[in-house]
Design a protein around this motif. Sequence first.
Motif, mmCIF file in Angstrom:
data_model
loop_
_atom_site.group_PDB
_atom_site.id
_atom_site.type_symbol
_atom_site.label_atom_id
_atom_site.label_comp_id
_atom_site.label_asym_id
_atom_site.label_seq_id
_atom_site.Cartn_x
_atom_site.Cartn_y
_atom_site.Cartn_z
ATOM 1 N N GLN A 236 0.845 -1.194 0.000
ATOM 2 C CA GLN A 236 0.000 0.000 0.000
ATOM 3 C C GLN A 236 0.884 1.249 0.000
ATOM 4 O O GLN A 236 1.939 1.263 0.614
ATOM 5 C CB GLN A 236 -0.903 0.034 1.235
ATOM 6 N N THR A 237 0.420 2.257 -0.669
ATOM 7 C CA THR A 237 1.125 3.538 -0.682
ATOM 8 C C THR A 237 0.114 4.637 -0.374
ATOM 9 O O THR A 237 -1.096 4.392 -0.392
ATOM 10 C CB THR A 237 1.743 3.832 -2.061
ATOM 11 N N PRO A 238 0.592 5.853 -0.141
ATOM 12 C CA PRO A 238 -0.359 6.951 0.023
ATOM 13 C C PRO A 238 -1.235 7.155 -1.213
ATOM 14 O O PRO A 238 -2.301 7.733 -1.125
ATOM 15 C CB PRO A 238 0.546 8.166 0.258
ATOM 16 N N PHE A 239 -0.809 6.654 -2.360
ATOM 17 C CA PHE A 239 -1.604 6.774 -3.579
ATOM 18 C C PHE A 239 -2.699 5.712 -3.659
ATOM 19 O O PHE A 239 -3.714 5.916 -4.298
ATOM 20 C CB PHE A 239 -0.713 6.655 -4.815
ATOM 21 N N SER A 240 -2.467 4.562 -3.023
ATOM 22 C CA SER A 240 -3.389 3.443 -3.225
ATOM 23 C C SER A 240 -4.284 3.123 -2.035
ATOM 24 O O SER A 240 -5.321 2.503 -2.215
ATOM 25 C CB SER A 240 -2.595 2.187 -3.600
ATOM 26 N N PHE A 241 -3.897 3.501 -0.841
ATOM 27 C CA PHE A 241 -4.678 3.122 0.337
ATOM 28 C C PHE A 241 -5.951 3.964 0.412
ATOM 29 O O PHE A 241 -5.884 5.195 0.511
ATOM 30 C CB PHE A 241 -3.847 3.316 1.610
ATOM 31 N N PRO A 242 -7.121 3.328 0.348
ATOM 32 C CA PRO A 242 -8.365 4.098 0.254
ATOM 33 C C PRO A 242 -8.996 4.527 1.587
ATOM 34 O O PRO A 242 -9.989 5.246 1.578
ATOM 35 C CB PRO A 242 -9.301 3.127 -0.469
ATOM 36 N N TYR A 243 -8.447 4.117 2.721
ATOM 37 C CA TYR A 243 -9.126 4.354 3.996
ATOM 38 C C TYR A 243 -8.432 5.423 4.831
ATOM 39 O O TYR A 243 -7.962 5.177 5.930
ATOM 40 C CB TYR A 243 -9.275 3.037 4.762
ATOM 41 N N GLY A 244 -8.391 6.587 4.276
ATOM 42 C CA GLY A 244 -7.796 7.734 4.943
ATOM 43 C C GLY A 244 -7.831 8.933 4.016
ATOM 44 O O GLY A 244 -8.448 8.898 2.954
ATOM 45 N N ALA A 245 -7.171 9.981 4.432
ATOM 46 C CA ALA A 245 -7.185 11.222 3.664
ATOM 47 C C ALA A 245 -6.054 11.300 2.643
ATOM 48 O O ALA A 245 -5.885 12.330 2.001
ATOM 49 C CB ALA A 245 -7.098 12.415 4.617
ATOM 50 N N ASN A 246 -5.311 10.223 2.487
ATOM 51 C CA ASN A 246 -4.174 10.244 1.570
ATOM 52 C C ASN A 246 -4.520 10.782 0.195
ATOM 53 O O ASN A 246 -3.771 11.565 -0.379
ATOM 54 C CB ASN A 246 -3.600 8.835 1.400
#
Length: 177
Positions: free
Chosen positions: A151-161
């Motif tokens: 997971q990266t900040p680009f791909s993780f869907p459960y947050g404000a990333n």
Amino acid sequence: MMAMDVKEHSFYEKEDRCRRVFEWTVRKYGGVWHLCTPGEKQPKILIGDEDYAYAMTLVAMCAYDCPGVQIITFEIMSNHVHFVLCGSELEVKSFFILFKKRLQRYLAEKDQRTDLTHFTCEKLIPIETLASMRNQICYTNRNNYVVDSDQTPFSFPYGANGYYFMSIAKNQKDKTF
């Protein structure tokens, strides 16, 4: 038609503006905080996409019901959460209490009797400088990668990333999401 001259601001001018906005935010809201629940003792709370989707909705509902709290960023993990929030210490704790209470109710309705004893906001960290706020935002938004390197900040869907790192957010800056 004459072209308008756009003044270029130096790095130091931009940095000074950021610092002044941060200081104004602290004064207006009563503080900036990193709220994180301990993950090391807490068993998994969220199991599948349905649970995560509910938790995302729950963040929005609690933010709506706690107008004295502003969310800067957040990350929802399977057994803990991270929030960077503006508000008084009391308002931030009230936000978390509401979040936990509603999450407990949701889990009970699913007949998933997860023990939330260790799901506490004992780690409420005051953020007192602009540099500290930047570090806490980065720490929060990279938390998913530490747990799962796929997971990266680009791909993780459960947050404000996505709102920090994806182009969709840049296109929505003048609209209510």
